[in-house]
Write a protein that holds these residues in place. Structure first.
Motif, mmCIF file in Angstrom:
data_model
loop_
_atom_site.group_PDB
_atom_site.id
_atom_site.type_symbol
_atom_site.label_atom_id
_atom_site.label_comp_id
_atom_site.label_asym_id
_atom_site.label_seq_id
_atom_site.Cartn_x
_atom_site.Cartn_y
_atom_site.Cartn_z
ATOM 1 N N GLY A 132 6.990 -2.672 1.045
ATOM 2 C CA GLY A 132 6.300 -1.516 0.474
ATOM 3 C C GLY A 132 7.053 -0.230 0.769
ATOM 4 O O GLY A 132 8.119 -0.234 1.393
ATOM 5 N N GLY A 133 6.478 0.880 0.321
ATOM 6 C CA GLY A 133 7.150 2.169 0.435
ATOM 7 C C GLY A 133 7.389 2.626 1.870
ATOM 8 O O GLY A 133 8.443 3.180 2.180
ATOM 9 N N ASN A 134 6.420 2.387 2.759
ATOM 10 C CA ASN A 134 6.570 2.898 4.134
ATOM 11 C C ASN A 134 7.812 2.358 4.831
ATOM 12 O O ASN A 134 8.612 3.132 5.359
ATOM 13 C CB ASN A 134 5.314 2.605 4.960
ATOM 14 N N PRO A 135 8.004 1.035 4.862
ATOM 15 C CA PRO A 135 9.219 0.542 5.527
ATOM 16 C C PRO A 135 10.511 0.946 4.821
ATOM 17 O O PRO A 135 11.558 1.062 5.472
ATOM 18 C CB PRO A 135 9.058 -0.984 5.533
ATOM 19 N N VAL A 153 8.270 -6.246 -4.430
ATOM 20 C CA VAL A 153 8.057 -4.971 -3.723
ATOM 21 C C VAL A 153 6.852 -4.264 -4.335
ATOM 22 O O VAL A 153 6.411 -4.609 -5.429
ATOM 23 C CB VAL A 153 9.304 -4.065 -3.829
ATOM 24 N N ARG A 154 6.323 -3.260 -3.613
ATOM 25 C CA ARG A 154 5.323 -2.383 -4.227
ATOM 26 C C ARG A 154 5.604 -0.937 -3.821
ATOM 27 O O ARG A 154 6.520 -0.684 -3.050
ATOM 28 C CB ARG A 154 3.909 -2.810 -3.884
ATOM 29 N N ASP A 155 4.813 0.012 -4.325
ATOM 30 C CA ASP A 155 5.075 1.453 -4.138
ATOM 31 C C ASP A 155 6.417 1.820 -4.777
ATOM 32 O O ASP A 155 7.268 2.498 -4.180
ATOM 33 C CB ASP A 155 5.097 1.838 -2.644
ATOM 34 N N VAL A 156 6.612 1.366 -5.997
ATOM 35 C CA VAL A 156 7.905 1.511 -6.665
ATOM 36 C C VAL A 156 8.345 2.972 -6.795
ATOM 37 O O VAL A 156 9.518 3.295 -6.580
ATOM 38 C CB VAL A 156 7.859 0.816 -8.051
#
Ligand SMILES: O=C([O-])CC(=O)C(=O)O
Ligand SMILES: [Mg+2]
Length: 217
Positions: A132-135, A153-156
């Motif tokens: 995701g976006g945080n890492p 993946v997410r938070d593209v």
């Protein structure tokens, strides 16, 4: 998190301006002509679109047919989507094998990257996102060159704002489980290619190569 303020063309160059809300170690890719900053939080760079489009990996393949025949140089099957702001990246590989669980992915990216590329074999699962976006923001700030994910993946939008290269099969809105199960530094088989810890990965707009040793590109 990064916020892109502006991207505009000026003559032959594309100028990007970024407000950094985290501490970012920007390692310019070969297309970056000049990079500078105002204070701690504002960075800008000029990108040469000709260099950005240069077919580096194609030249590497043409110059090294013997390495391809011997298997020392392998091209991954073209199954990956491109995410992140760096389309061209390379570095020594760190491998990780997980399945629908992202605790170890986050653990790795909390470490200093030192220009390494994390290769995550997520078993090709299309049922949830293991990154995701945080890492990815953390990976950018910790100096990782890139992340290749045999999974989703997410938070593209957040990932696409980060100064790092990310390749993955697809995006998926569902998060992964948090059991912490997986194997670090084991050989993985992704996109028809066996990849070992310590090998070198090269990605550009044409695809991804893995080499037993560092190439002089
Ligand atoms: O929470 C998760 O599992 C994935 C995610 O969205 C993130 O790390 O930003
Ligand atoms: Mg998230």
């Amino acid at each position: 998190m990064n916020h892109c303020i502006e991207s505009l063309t000026w003559g032959d160059f594309v100028i990007h301006a970024i407000m950094d809300l985290g501490i970012s170690s920007a390692v310019p890719d070969p297309s970056v002509y000049y990079a500078g900053s105002f204070g701690m939080r504002f960075r800008f760079w000029f990108q040469d679109p000709l260099k950005l489009c240069r077919v580096v990996l194609a030249e590497v393949c043409d110059a090294n047919p013997h390495l391809i025949v011997s298997g020392e140089l392998r091209a991954l099957q073209p199954v990956f989507q491109v995410y992140g702001r760096r389309q061209v990246f390379s570095g020594p590989v760190v491998t990780l094998k997980v399945f629908e669980d992202n605790v170890l992915v986050r653990e790795f990216l909390e470490e200093k990257g030192n220009g390494r590329v994390l290769v995550v074999d997520g078993g090709g699962s299309l049922r949830c996102a293991i990154l995701g976006g945080n890492p990815v923001v953390q990976a950018q700030n910790n100096g990782w060159a890139g992340i290749v994910v045999n999974g989703c993946v997410r938070d593209v939008d957040e990932i696409n704002g980060c100064d790092i290269g990310v390749r993955a099969l697809a995006s998926h809105p569902v998060k992964a489980s948090k059991k912490g199960i997986g194997e670090k530094h084991v050989p993985v088989n992704i996109a028809g290619t066996r990849i070992c810890d310590g090998e070198w990965l090269y990605a550009d707009t044409d695809g991804i190569l893995v080499s037993k040793t560092e190439l002089s590109v």
